[in-house]
Write an enzyme that holds these catalytic residues in place. Structure first.
Site, PDB file in Angstrom:
ATOM      1  N   ARG A 134       0.870  -1.173   0.000  1.00  0.00           N
ATOM      2  CA  ARG A 134       0.000   0.000   0.000  1.00  0.00           C
ATOM      3  C   ARG A 134       0.908   1.225   0.000  1.00  0.00           C
ATOM      4  O   ARG A 134       2.055   1.168   0.465  1.00  0.00           O
ATOM      5  CB  ARG A 134      -0.885   0.034   1.244  1.00  0.00           C
ATOM      6  CG  ARG A 134      -1.792  -1.184   1.422  1.00  0.00           C
ATOM      7  CD  ARG A 134      -2.571  -1.071   2.719  1.00  0.00           C
ATOM      8  NE  ARG A 134      -3.503  -2.170   2.928  1.00  0.00           N
ATOM      9  CZ  ARG A 134      -3.230  -3.266   3.643  1.00  0.00           C
ATOM     10  NH1 ARG A 134      -2.037  -3.392   4.232  1.00  0.00           N
ATOM     11  NH2 ARG A 134      -4.129  -4.215   3.781  1.00  0.00           N
ATOM     12  N   LYS A 153      -2.137  -1.972   8.068  1.00  0.00           N
ATOM     13  CA  LYS A 153      -3.241  -1.332   8.789  1.00  0.00           C
ATOM     14  C   LYS A 153      -3.238  -1.760  10.251  1.00  0.00           C
ATOM     15  O   LYS A 153      -3.025  -2.919  10.568  1.00  0.00           O
ATOM     16  CB  LYS A 153      -4.569  -1.723   8.134  1.00  0.00           C
ATOM     17  CG  LYS A 153      -4.765  -1.105   6.753  1.00  0.00           C
ATOM     18  CD  LYS A 153      -6.114  -1.476   6.190  1.00  0.00           C
ATOM     19  CE  LYS A 153      -6.334  -0.809   4.831  1.00  0.00           C
ATOM     20  NZ  LYS A 153      -7.654  -1.162   4.252  1.00  0.00           N
ATOM     21  N   HIS A 173      -1.739   1.717  -5.851  1.00  0.00           N
ATOM     22  CA  HIS A 173      -2.587   0.546  -5.640  1.00  0.00           C
ATOM     23  C   HIS A 173      -2.598  -0.354  -6.868  1.00  0.00           C
ATOM     24  O   HIS A 173      -2.807  -1.562  -6.755  1.00  0.00           O
ATOM     25  CB  HIS A 173      -4.006   0.994  -5.298  1.00  0.00           C
ATOM     26  CG  HIS A 173      -4.625   0.183  -4.210  1.00  0.00           C
ATOM     27  ND1 HIS A 173      -4.106   0.118  -2.935  1.00  0.00           N
ATOM     28  CD2 HIS A 173      -5.711  -0.636  -4.209  1.00  0.00           C
ATOM     29  CE1 HIS A 173      -4.864  -0.683  -2.191  1.00  0.00           C
ATOM     30  NE2 HIS A 173      -5.828  -1.154  -2.947  1.00  0.00           N
ATOM     31  N   ARG A 180       0.131  -2.793  -6.409  1.00  0.00           N
ATOM     32  CA  ARG A 180      -0.249  -3.809  -5.420  1.00  0.00           C
ATOM     33  C   ARG A 180      -1.189  -4.833  -6.045  1.00  0.00           C
ATOM     34  O   ARG A 180      -1.034  -6.042  -5.862  1.00  0.00           O
ATOM     35  CB  ARG A 180      -0.914  -3.108  -4.235  1.00  0.00           C
ATOM     36  CG  ARG A 180      -1.470  -4.031  -3.147  1.00  0.00           C
ATOM     37  CD  ARG A 180      -1.885  -3.171  -1.959  1.00  0.00           C
ATOM     38  NE  ARG A 180      -2.765  -3.851  -1.016  1.00  0.00           N
ATOM     39  CZ  ARG A 180      -2.340  -4.633  -0.029  1.00  0.00           C
ATOM     40  NH1 ARG A 180      -1.041  -4.860   0.113  1.00  0.00           N
ATOM     41  NH2 ARG A 180      -3.207  -5.192   0.804  1.00  0.00           N
ATOM     42  N   HIS A 236      -4.014  -9.229   4.400  1.00  0.00           N
ATOM     43  CA  HIS A 236      -5.461  -9.241   4.580  1.00  0.00           C
ATOM     44  C   HIS A 236      -5.839 -10.150   5.749  1.00  0.00           C
ATOM     45  O   HIS A 236      -5.397 -11.297   5.815  1.00  0.00           O
ATOM     46  CB  HIS A 236      -6.161  -9.757   3.314  1.00  0.00           C
ATOM     47  CG  HIS A 236      -6.144  -8.778   2.196  1.00  0.00           C
ATOM     48  ND1 HIS A 236      -6.258  -9.149   0.870  1.00  0.00           N
ATOM     49  CD2 HIS A 236      -6.019  -7.426   2.188  1.00  0.00           C
ATOM     50  CE1 HIS A 236      -6.221  -8.074   0.110  1.00  0.00           C
ATOM     51  NE2 HIS A 236      -6.073  -7.023   0.886  1.00  0.00           N
ATOM     52  N   TYR A 283     -10.276  -8.802  -4.091  1.00  0.00           N
ATOM     53  CA  TYR A 283      -9.233  -7.876  -4.537  1.00  0.00           C
ATOM     54  C   TYR A 283      -8.450  -8.423  -5.716  1.00  0.00           C
ATOM     55  O   TYR A 283      -8.056  -7.686  -6.612  1.00  0.00           O
ATOM     56  CB  TYR A 283      -8.308  -7.622  -3.354  1.00  0.00           C
ATOM     57  CG  TYR A 283      -7.199  -6.651  -3.631  1.00  0.00           C
ATOM     58  CD1 TYR A 283      -7.420  -5.280  -3.607  1.00  0.00           C
ATOM     59  CD2 TYR A 283      -5.915  -7.109  -3.892  1.00  0.00           C
ATOM     60  CE1 TYR A 283      -6.403  -4.389  -3.848  1.00  0.00           C
ATOM     61  CE2 TYR A 283      -4.884  -6.229  -4.125  1.00  0.00           C
ATOM     62  CZ  TYR A 283      -5.132  -4.869  -4.109  1.00  0.00           C
ATOM     63  OH  TYR A 283      -4.116  -3.987  -4.342  1.00  0.00           O
TER      64      TYR A 283
END
Length: 313
Positions: free
Chosen positions: A164, A188, A259, A262, A285, A294
């Protein structure tokens, strides 16, 4: 071979298919019995003609032969074509109306569209670069550029580890584990993960750290790996600007963001036969369902895997 066109004149099907799927009668039904607006008639006729063409290629001879599974495959086909969720919802509505018409007129005995789901909120994914386009992008930084070694390392690590943009600019010098060929990434929620990186990324990072970063560092780097020309940690906008410059230089016409790199990373791994759970781990994830959404795996590839490995395929 002659063809029949729907009212919009935008989608042609062979006359034989139009007759077998009663497309003309359906159009009459829309115009006379439902009193539908011209635009709705055209859209529904076009959508059902598209369904008829797809059904024939899938070995469905008549609308009565279609199964719920065939209709679901049709919806997947629409998504693979790149249609918007709104267009797909309208097409599903058209197919449902079509089967209600067929059932009422006695042309079919059952309605396979009864439980057909509409895509409520499919995510809009960035475009994927081909492997050839990635290679052009990675080769775009020129030795004439003052910051060529930084830019090469940035692009190699961003694509090579599927980062990211926040992870990309947040890397610290100590996060490149050269001996283990790993990158320590904080995603994250500051969740840490280790991502393998290849020889090209390792080499580019090593050259940058040896040849350029020491000259950029003016005491304001704070241990961050990628610095701007003033010796400060690179900002999100700075990363975007650098990427955009090299995308243009590589002659890539697609809209490319961090992105996109990615997404391309994950897609290329899966297309090469990588395990979905391994890709999930590398992307960071928490839920594999996120990875499945995704990373748009080629459906034919999934079918081939099932045929090859499932005992009752």
């Amino acid at each position: 071979m002659s063809t029949a066109r729907d009212a919009a004149g935008a989608f042609a099907v062979p006359d034989e298919v139009a007759r077998a799927f009663r497309l003309e009668q359906f159009h009459d039904f829309l115009a006379l019995e439902r009193g539908a607006a011209d635009t709705t008639q055209e859209a529904y006729a076009r959508d059902v003609a598209r369904f008829a063409a797809f059904a024939r290629t899938a070995g469905v001879a008549t609308p009565g032969d279609a199964t719920p599974r065939a209709l679901r495959e049709f919806v997947f086909h629409l998504k693979d074509l790149g249609l918007s969720p709104a267009s797909i919802r309208r097409t599903v509505s058209a197919v449902r109306t079509y089967y209600r018409f067929l059932l009422t007129e006695g042309y079919v005995q059952r309605d396979p569209s009864e439980r057909l789901e509409t895509p409520k909120r499919w995510r809009t994914l960035p475009e994927v670069l081909t492997v050839a386009e990635v290679e052009r992008l990675l080769a775009a930084p020129s030795l004439d550029d003052t910051l060529v070694f930084r830019d090469r390392a940035m692009l190699e690590l961003a694509y090579g580890a599927g980062l990211r943009v926040s992870e990309w600019i947040g890397l610290r010098v100590q996060d490149v584990l050269f001996e283990d060929q790993l990158l320590r990434v904080f995603g994250k929620g500051s969740k840490e993960r280790l991502v393998p990186i290849g020889r090209s990324a390792i080499g580019a990072a090593a050259v940058y750290l040896r040849e350029l970063r020491p000259t950029l560092e003016k005491g304001k780097g704070k241990g961050v790996l990628f610095l701007n020309a003033r010796g400060e940690p690179l900002s999100r906008m700075g990363a975007w600007t650098i990427l955009r410059k090299h995308v243009e230089r590589a002659g890539i016409a697609k809209a490319v963001s961090p992105h996109t790199l990615r997404h391309s990373f994950a897609t290329h791994l899966l297309e090469g036969g990588a395990d979905l759970r391994a890709v999930q781990e590398m992307l960071g994830h928490a839920d594999i369902a996120t990875t499945q959404i995704y990373t748009h795996v080629d459906r034919e590839y999934l079918r081939s895997v099932h045929r090859q490995y499932h005992p009752r395929s």
